[in-house]
Motif scaffolding. Structure first.
Motif, mmCIF file in Angstrom:
data_model
loop_
_atom_site.group_PDB
_atom_site.id
_atom_site.type_symbol
_atom_site.label_atom_id
_atom_site.label_comp_id
_atom_site.label_asym_id
_atom_site.label_seq_id
_atom_site.Cartn_x
_atom_site.Cartn_y
_atom_site.Cartn_z
ATOM 1 N N LEU A 141 0.865 -0.039 -8.840
ATOM 2 C CA LEU A 141 -0.375 0.684 -9.156
ATOM 3 C C LEU A 141 -1.398 -0.277 -8.844
ATOM 4 O O LEU A 141 -1.512 -1.322 -9.238
ATOM 5 C CB LEU A 141 -0.328 0.907 -10.594
ATOM 6 C CG LEU A 141 0.612 2.163 -10.933
ATOM 7 C CD1 LEU A 141 0.703 2.271 -12.674
ATOM 8 C CD2 LEU A 141 -0.195 3.479 -10.267
ATOM 9 N N PRO A 142 -2.563 0.169 -8.051
ATOM 10 C CA PRO A 142 -3.904 -0.613 -8.000
ATOM 11 C C PRO A 142 -4.473 -0.787 -9.281
ATOM 12 O O PRO A 142 -4.599 0.190 -9.930
ATOM 13 C CB PRO A 142 -4.487 -0.045 -6.996
ATOM 14 C CG PRO A 142 -3.689 1.195 -6.457
ATOM 15 C CD PRO A 142 -2.559 1.255 -7.232
ATOM 16 N N GLN A 143 -4.914 -2.089 -9.628
ATOM 17 C CA GLN A 143 -5.577 -2.385 -10.815
ATOM 18 C C GLN A 143 -6.882 -1.328 -10.960
ATOM 19 O O GLN A 143 -7.058 -0.812 -11.992
ATOM 20 C CB GLN A 143 -5.962 -3.697 -10.937
ATOM 21 C CG GLN A 143 -4.876 -4.568 -11.197
ATOM 22 C CD GLN A 143 -3.752 -4.219 -12.310
ATOM 23 O OE1 GLN A 143 -4.424 -4.217 -13.529
ATOM 24 N NE2 GLN A 143 -2.639 -4.041 -12.160
ATOM 25 N N THR A 144 -7.510 -0.947 -9.926
ATOM 26 C CA THR A 144 -8.811 -0.221 -10.134
ATOM 27 C C THR A 144 -8.441 1.229 -10.450
ATOM 28 O O THR A 144 -9.183 1.721 -11.175
ATOM 29 C CB THR A 144 -9.467 -0.107 -8.537
ATOM 30 O OG1 THR A 144 -9.710 -1.520 -8.214
ATOM 31 C CG2 THR A 144 -10.754 0.528 -8.633
ATOM 32 N N VAL A 145 -7.286 1.847 -9.779
ATOM 33 C CA VAL A 145 -6.958 3.247 -10.025
ATOM 34 C C VAL A 145 -6.631 3.171 -11.576
ATOM 35 O O VAL A 145 -6.776 4.011 -12.445
ATOM 36 C CB VAL A 145 -5.856 3.522 -9.270
ATOM 37 C CG1 VAL A 145 -5.202 4.896 -9.495
ATOM 38 C CG2 VAL A 145 -6.245 3.704 -7.825
ATOM 39 N N VAL A 172 0.860 -1.102 -0.040
ATOM 40 C CA VAL A 172 -0.100 -0.032 -0.010
ATOM 41 C C VAL A 172 0.797 1.217 -0.032
ATOM 42 O O VAL A 172 0.429 2.258 -0.613
ATOM 43 C CB VAL A 172 -0.830 0.067 1.363
ATOM 44 C CG1 VAL A 172 -1.708 1.248 1.308
ATOM 45 C CG2 VAL A 172 -2.010 -1.228 1.197
ATOM 46 N N VAL A 173 2.009 1.418 0.857
ATOM 47 C CA VAL A 173 2.795 2.588 0.883
ATOM 48 C C VAL A 173 3.603 2.719 -0.592
ATOM 49 O O VAL A 173 3.468 3.757 -0.810
ATOM 50 C CB VAL A 173 3.752 2.254 1.997
ATOM 51 C CG1 VAL A 173 4.820 3.277 2.051
ATOM 52 C CG2 VAL A 173 3.346 2.280 3.328
ATOM 53 N N ALA A 174 3.919 1.653 -1.141
ATOM 54 C CA ALA A 174 4.516 1.772 -2.403
ATOM 55 C C ALA A 174 3.606 2.133 -3.533
ATOM 56 O O ALA A 174 3.844 3.080 -4.322
ATOM 57 C CB ALA A 174 5.273 0.614 -2.969
ATOM 58 N N ALA A 175 2.183 1.828 -3.459
ATOM 59 C CA ALA A 175 1.186 2.425 -4.252
ATOM 60 C C ALA A 175 0.900 3.836 -4.069
ATOM 61 O O ALA A 175 0.871 4.481 -4.960
ATOM 62 C CB ALA A 175 -0.048 1.443 -4.032
ATOM 63 N N VAL A 176 0.909 4.226 -2.868
ATOM 64 C CA VAL A 176 0.738 5.625 -2.410
ATOM 65 C C VAL A 176 1.769 6.495 -3.033
ATOM 66 O O VAL A 176 1.688 7.572 -3.728
ATOM 67 C CB VAL A 176 0.412 5.815 -1.036
ATOM 68 C CG1 VAL A 176 0.460 7.362 -0.684
ATOM 69 C CG2 VAL A 176 -0.924 5.341 -0.326
ATOM 70 N N GLU A 177 2.961 6.023 -2.752
ATOM 71 C CA GLU A 177 4.149 6.962 -3.142
ATOM 72 C C GLU A 177 4.103 6.945 -4.854
ATOM 73 O O GLU A 177 4.540 7.769 -5.360
ATOM 74 C CB GLU A 177 5.256 6.235 -2.833
ATOM 75 C CG GLU A 177 5.786 6.234 -1.216
ATOM 76 C CD GLU A 177 6.841 5.419 -1.001
ATOM 77 O OE1 GLU A 177 7.273 5.825 0.284
ATOM 78 O OE2 GLU A 177 7.306 4.548 -1.538
#
Length: 361
Positions: free
Chosen positions: A242-246, A195-200
């Protein structure tokens, strides 16, 4: 008892809420249908087609400009994640093959674009940007900043992606290449997301996109996130996640942003040009197939590997096809990525030069 009046497709008379409902529901359904057909760009093409249908009928909705910029940033870092540093040794080892393969494809496609421009019906910049082999989303988004008609560039680019995907699939079936491991199973084996890597990653991509637009860099909303993502990934500062939804939402927003620019007049013009566009695409596929035969004859590359490596379609669709077959996937992706980088670096200058020769700029 009075019967209900028949439903009439008249988006120009719909309230904004109904237009947005149609856009969201239609985009989701069409993207799902296209994904069932294994079309790699389904998440972008579905929303774009629905947006075109609305806009051409007078029912366009206003998209927040900030959302379109943010979506470009997400797509930019996604592209950066597809360009791993591990590809570089593969390219360096066989650089003459990669140089010949990428240059021949890019120059051949540019020549076809120039011929289309000379034949009339399309401005030189639009014909050349639309004929660019690979990097369909990047070329479409960047073309607007270089004076091309983004709408017609999108028609040309995504028609080519679809045709090349069909042709590549047919080649695999004709040559009877055995299936490798199941791609869906491989994806299912992936672990939980950081999650942290996704936010970054999202912060980097979106922030760089706004910076690129603020600095007025042509195509900066896409190119700066891509550059920052490559640097961060290569130096180990960030693992692009990257989250697939985003990512799906970002593709949809980009598709809407392109589709909402269409009008009935543009669609009629595109329909008149479609036979010429298809002829150019078929010529490009045949030209690249000839280059593939050269790789087979002179470099001893296996035929299907050579064809997939030189295919002028999108690198993502070729990756999906190659991953499901027993071909030299590293070679295929290295050639595709080398051409992708060459198109990004040399494409704008080449388009300007060819357009200037024709007198469009």
């Amino acid at each position: 008892m009075r019967s209900l009046p028949p439903f009439r497709y008249a988006p120009d008379r719909w309230p904004p809420a109904l237009r947005w409902t149609f856009l969201l529901a239609g985009s989701a359904l069409l993207a799902f249908a296209l994904s069932l057909a294994h079309l790699s760009a389904a998440l972008l093409l579905g929303p774009m087609a629905v947006a075109i249908a609305l806009a051409a009928s007078g029912g366009a909705v206003r998209l927040p400009p900030l959302g379109f910029i943010a979506a470009q940033g997400v797509v930019g870092v996604m592209i950066a994640s597809k360009l791993p540093a591990s590809i570089l040794p593969e390219i360096a080892r066989d650089w003459p093959i990669f140089l010949a393969g990428t240059l021949s494809t890019v120059l051949g496609a540019s020549a076809l674009g120039w011929v289309m421009a000379r034949a009339g019906g399309l401005p030189g910049t639009t014909a050349i940007w639309g004929s660019s082999p690979g990097a369909a989303t990047a070329m479409t988004l960047m073309s607007d900043d270089y004076g091309a008609d983004m709408r017609l560039v999108a028609v040309m680019q995504y028609t080519r992606v679809a045709c090349c995907a069909i042709a590549a699939t047919a080649v695999v079936q004709i040559f009877g290449v055995a299936q490798a491991r199941d791609v869906g199973a491989a994806l299912a084996e992936q672990g939980p997301m950081d999650v942290v890597a996704a936010v970054e990653t999202l912060a980097l991509g979106i922030g760089a996109a706004f910076l690129g637009v603020r600095l007025r860099i042509p195509g900066g909303g896409l190119l700066l996130p891509m550059a920052f993502g490559l640097i961060a990934s290569a130096t180990g500062l960030l693992e692009i996640t990257l989250p697939q939804t985003v990512l799906a939402i970002s593709y949809a927003v980009v598709g809407w942003g392109i589709g909402m620019r269409f009008t009935r007049a543009v669609l009629r013009h595109a329909a008149r040009l479609l036979p010429r566009i298809l002829g150019s695409i078929i010529a490009l596929i045949a030209l690249c197939a000839a280059f593939a035969m050269g790789l087979v004859y002179f470099a001893g590359i296996e035929p299907v590997t050579a064809y997939l490596a030189t295919s002028p379609g999108g690198a993502d669709s070729v990756a999906i096809i190659a991953a499901g077959t027993q071909v030299d996937v590293p070679f295929v992706m290295a050639m595709q990525i080398a051409r992708f980088l060459l198109v990004l670096v040399a494409g704008p200058a080449l388009a300007r030069a060819l357009s200037r020769r024709r007198g469009d700029v």
